[in-house]
Write a protein that holds these residues in place. Structure first.
Motif, short mmCIF file in Angstrom:
data_model
loop_
_atom_site.label_atom_id
_atom_site.label_comp_id
_atom_site.label_asym_id
_atom_site.label_seq_id
_atom_site.Cartn_x
_atom_site.Cartn_y
_atom_site.Cartn_z
N PHE A 84 0.88 -1.23 0.09
CA PHE A 84 -0.09 0.10 0.05
C PHE A 84 0.82 1.13 0.01
N HIS A 122 1.59 11.84 0.07
CA HIS A 122 0.62 12.85 -0.51
C HIS A 122 -0.35 13.70 0.46
N GLY A 123 -0.28 14.86 0.93
CA GLY A 123 -1.14 15.41 2.18
C GLY A 123 -1.99 16.18 1.44
N VAL A 124 -3.39 15.75 1.91
CA VAL A 124 -4.41 16.44 1.46
C VAL A 124 -5.17 16.59 2.50
N THR A 125 -5.80 15.58 3.31
CA THR A 125 -6.57 15.42 4.54
C THR A 125 -6.03 16.21 5.61
N CYS A 154 -3.61 15.42 8.33
CA CYS A 154 -3.77 14.33 9.04
C CYS A 154 -3.60 12.97 8.20
N THR A 157 -0.27 8.95 4.75
CA THR A 157 0.64 7.60 4.38
C THR A 157 2.18 8.04 4.29
N LEU A 203 -3.24 -2.70 7.87
CA LEU A 203 -2.00 -1.88 6.96
C LEU A 203 -0.78 -1.64 7.96
N MET A 208 2.11 5.95 8.99
CA MET A 208 1.09 6.96 9.00
C MET A 208 1.22 7.95 10.05
N ILE A 359 -12.17 3.37 3.29
CA ILE A 359 -12.19 5.20 3.64
C ILE A 359 -11.18 5.53 2.70
N PHE A 360 -9.90 5.16 2.45
CA PHE A 360 -8.98 6.13 1.88
C PHE A 360 -9.28 5.92 0.44
N GLY A 362 -11.13 8.36 -0.99
CA GLY A 362 -12.33 8.98 -0.84
C GLY A 362 -13.15 7.99 -0.41
N THR A 363 -14.07 7.84 0.64
CA THR A 363 -14.89 6.54 0.90
C THR A 363 -15.85 6.16 0.07
N GLU A 365 -18.79 5.99 0.47
CA GLU A 365 -20.05 6.68 0.35
C GLU A 365 -19.75 7.82 -0.72
N ILE A 366 -18.87 8.25 -0.63
CA ILE A 366 -18.35 9.41 -1.26
C ILE A 366 -18.51 9.19 -2.93
C1 LIG Z 1 -5.08 3.78 5.45
C2 LIG Z 1 -5.58 5.33 5.42
C3 LIG Z 1 -4.59 6.17 4.50
C4 LIG Z 1 -4.63 7.22 4.27
N1 LIG Z 1 -3.60 7.84 3.52
C5 LIG Z 1 -3.96 9.28 3.47
C6 LIG Z 1 -2.77 10.15 2.80
O1 LIG Z 1 -2.04 9.44 2.33
N2 LIG Z 1 -3.03 11.20 2.46
C7 LIG Z 1 -4.17 11.89 2.88
O2 LIG Z 1 -4.37 13.20 2.48
N3 LIG Z 1 -5.19 11.39 3.35
C8 LIG Z 1 -4.97 10.00 3.69
N4 LIG Z 1 -6.08 9.39 4.49
C9 LIG Z 1 -7.30 9.80 4.65
C10 LIG Z 1 -8.60 9.80 3.84
O3 LIG Z 1 -8.25 10.30 2.76
C11 LIG Z 1 -9.64 10.02 4.65
O4 LIG Z 1 -9.75 9.37 5.89
C12 LIG Z 1 -11.02 10.10 4.00
O5 LIG Z 1 -10.87 11.03 2.76
C13 LIG Z 1 -12.20 10.42 4.81
O6 LIG Z 1 -12.16 11.48 5.64
P1 LIG Z 1 -12.58 11.39 7.30
O7 LIG Z 1 -11.64 10.24 7.55
O8 LIG Z 1 -12.43 12.67 7.73
O9 LIG Z 1 -13.96 10.98 7.33
P2 LIG Z 1 -15.48 12.05 7.27
O10 LIG Z 1 -15.18 12.59 5.97
O11 LIG Z 1 -15.40 12.52 8.55
O12 LIG Z 1 -16.52 10.78 6.99
C14 LIG Z 1 -17.01 10.20 8.05
C15 LIG Z 1 -18.06 9.33 7.21
O13 LIG Z 1 -19.23 10.14 6.89
C16 LIG Z 1 -19.39 9.73 5.64
N5 LIG Z 1 -19.75 10.93 4.74
C17 LIG Z 1 -19.05 12.14 4.86
N6 LIG Z 1 -19.65 13.02 4.06
C18 LIG Z 1 -20.63 12.17 3.19
C19 LIG Z 1 -21.49 12.70 2.43
N7 LIG Z 1 -21.66 13.89 1.60
N8 LIG Z 1 -22.36 11.52 1.89
C20 LIG Z 1 -22.23 10.45 2.46
N9 LIG Z 1 -21.57 10.13 3.59
C21 LIG Z 1 -20.66 10.88 3.81
C22 LIG Z 1 -18.40 9.17 4.93
O14 LIG Z 1 -18.25 8.39 4.11
C23 LIG Z 1 -17.70 8.41 6.22
O15 LIG Z 1 -18.33 7.15 6.38
C24 LIG Z 1 -5.86 7.89 4.71
C25 LIG Z 1 -6.91 7.46 5.40
C26 LIG Z 1 -6.68 5.93 5.75
C27 LIG Z 1 -7.83 5.20 6.35
#
Ligand SMILES: Cc1cc2nc3c(=O)[nH]c(=O)nc-3n(C[C@H](O)[C@H](O)[C@H](O)COP(=O)(O)OP(=O)(O)OC[C@H]3O[C@@H](n4cnc5c(N)ncnc54)[C@H](O)[C@@H]3O)c2cc1C
Length: 386
Positions: A84, A122-125, A154, A157, A203, A208, A359-360, A362-363, A365-366
């Motif tokens: 990964f 790659h840092g977005v979140t 936050c 990875t 993972l 991370m 989740i990663f 883009g979840t 759901e998204i």
């Molecule tokens: C293993 C792992 C590696 C990752 N690596 C990186 C990385 O390298 N760089 C980086 O930038 N990020 C990384 N991420 C972060 C990841 O991109 C985010 O966790 C993800 O985009 C979801 O954001 P959040 O965790 O804040 O969840 P939230 O956005 O808070 O979502 C929580 C829940 O609400 C749901 N939800 C939110 N909005 C909606 C909507 N409009 N409609 C329906 N459902 C909705 C979501 O689907 C989810 O179930 C990583 C995450 C994981 C788990």
């Protein structure tokens, strides 16, 4: 549609499965030195820069061959976290440089990223910008020949081991799609700091952490793409990630499916192999069905990407199909092993490694929101296409 590989790709696949199975075994606890040792080995095999053009030190693979290579890595290497990390480096951080870098940037950054010398993140979140990534708060303010970055990322990875960060920051807060800009930042740049490595579910081999920017000055020639093109850079990286990174899970699924078939053939209860009971054999067939159909969807998306498509539906569907199949296949593999399935083993590992895949990138759901929007359903504005 013919997704058969040519002889050369088949040979590469076999070589990668053998190499990954023999050379990339992880120690029981995460060890940053061993992680980097294995990374360099993978670099020597051309695995961490496979889609980088040959002119910049890579292997020049297209998306189909890159998916095949990532699938083979996932099949051979039992440390799915390591696979990964390699795939996140390549598809989310290096491909943006390949696709949006100037000639000078490509010559400066790509050779070390492709050879295994440098690791990228790659840092977005951000804490307040997960799915709604367009609302990120990290600011980049132009100051003469440089930009000054302030803010925090936050869940990044590779952050604890990264040499290069590809970072999204707001250059025009509230500017929507055109308000973001992508920056290339070297680790060790004054003002950049990395938090402690997270413990997490699954993972484990992929480190991370959070990343903080405090008056971090980045030269203007480290802007990737034009100012304001950050969302476009991000969307492109997600197309690669949702397609090719998820091939790692196909490889892991294949490995677990094969050993599950072996297990139900061997394990005897009631004076018969458990695989002779229909409830067991049908579950195995369901596992195979999910794996094969997810695989077709992924290679269909990879073919389109290789042909230059910027379609977002195919990668979103591939991501959904593979991640949901991996979770269900992991659950089934645990169930079919009985108590053995809940011990530390490959079925348990697949289940734990698969849950974050929902989740990663883009979840899920998204992803469904994005596909629904493409169908003309779902009224809310898109935001940044997670
Ligand atoms: C293993 C792992 C590696 C990752 N690596 C990186 C990385 O390298 N760089 C980086 O930038 N990020 C990384 N991420 C972060 C990841 O991109 C985010 O966790 C993800 O985009 C979801 O954001 P959040 O965790 O804040 O969840 P939230 O956005 O808070 O979502 C929580 C829940 O609400 C749901 N939800 C939110 N909005 C909606 C909507 N409009 N409609 C329906 N459902 C909705 C979501 O689907 C989810 O179930 C990583 C995450 C994981 C788990």
């Amino acid at each position: 549609m013919n997704f058969d590989f040519d002889a050369e790709t088949e040979e590469m696949r076999d070589m990668v499965v053998r190499f990954a199975g023999g050379e990339l075994t992880a120690p029981p606890e995460f060890d940053p030195d061993d992680f980097r040792r294995r990374w360099r080995l993978a670099g020597k095999q051309g695995l961490v820069g496979s889609t980088v053009p040959v002119a910049y030190g890579g292997s020049g693979l297209d998306a189909v061959c890159a998916a095949a290579m990532t699938e083979a890595l996932g099949q051979g290497c039992t440390d799915t976290g390591f696979v990964f990390s390699v795939a996140a480096h390549l598809f989310a951080a290096v491909m943006p440089v390949v696709e949006f870098g100037t000639e000078e940037q490509k010559r400066r950054w790509l050779p070390a990223l492709a050879s295994g010398e440098w690791i990228a993140a790659h840092g977005v979140t951000e804490p307040e910008a997960g799915s709604d990534a367009l609302r990120l708060r990290t600011r980049a303010v132009r100051d003469g020949g440089r930009y000054v970055l302030n803010g925090s990322k936050c869940f990044i990875t590779n952050a604890p081991v990264a040499d290069v960060f590809v970072v999204q920051a707001a250059t025009a807060p509230g500017g929507g799609f055109f308000g973001l800009t992508t920056f290339l930042v070297r680790a060790g740049t004054p003002g950049l700091s990395v938090g402690r490595r997270y413990g997490k579910t699954g993972l484990h081999g992929s480190p991370m952490a959070d990343v903080h920017f405090e008056d971090c000055a980045v030269p203007a020639d480290q802007v990737l793409g034009a100012e304001g093109s950050g969302a476009a850079v991000f969307a492109s990286s997600m197309r690669w990630e949702r397609t090719c990174l998820f091939a790692a899970y196909l490889g892991a699924m294949k490995r677990v499916l094969d050993t599950t078939v072996e297990h139900v053939r061997q394990r005897r209860q009631f004076e018969a192999a458990i695989g002779s009971f229909q409830a067991v054999s049908h579950r195995v067939v369901d596992m195979m069905l999910r794996y094969e159909s997810a695989r077709l969807m992924l290679y269909k998306a990879a073919r389109a990407l290789a042909d230059g498509s910027d379609d977002e539906v195919g990668p979103a569907l591939a991501k959904l199909a593979v991640s949901e199949a991996a979770v269900q296949l992991g659950l089934d593999a645990v169930q079919l092993r009985g108590a053995l399935g809940i011990l530390d083993g490959e079925s348990h590992a697949l289940l734990c490694d698969a849950v974050p895949a929902r989740i990663f990138s883009g979840t899920n759901e998204i992803q469904k929101n994005n596909v629904a929007r493409a169908l003309g359903l779902g009224g809310r504005p898109a935001g940044m296409r997670r």
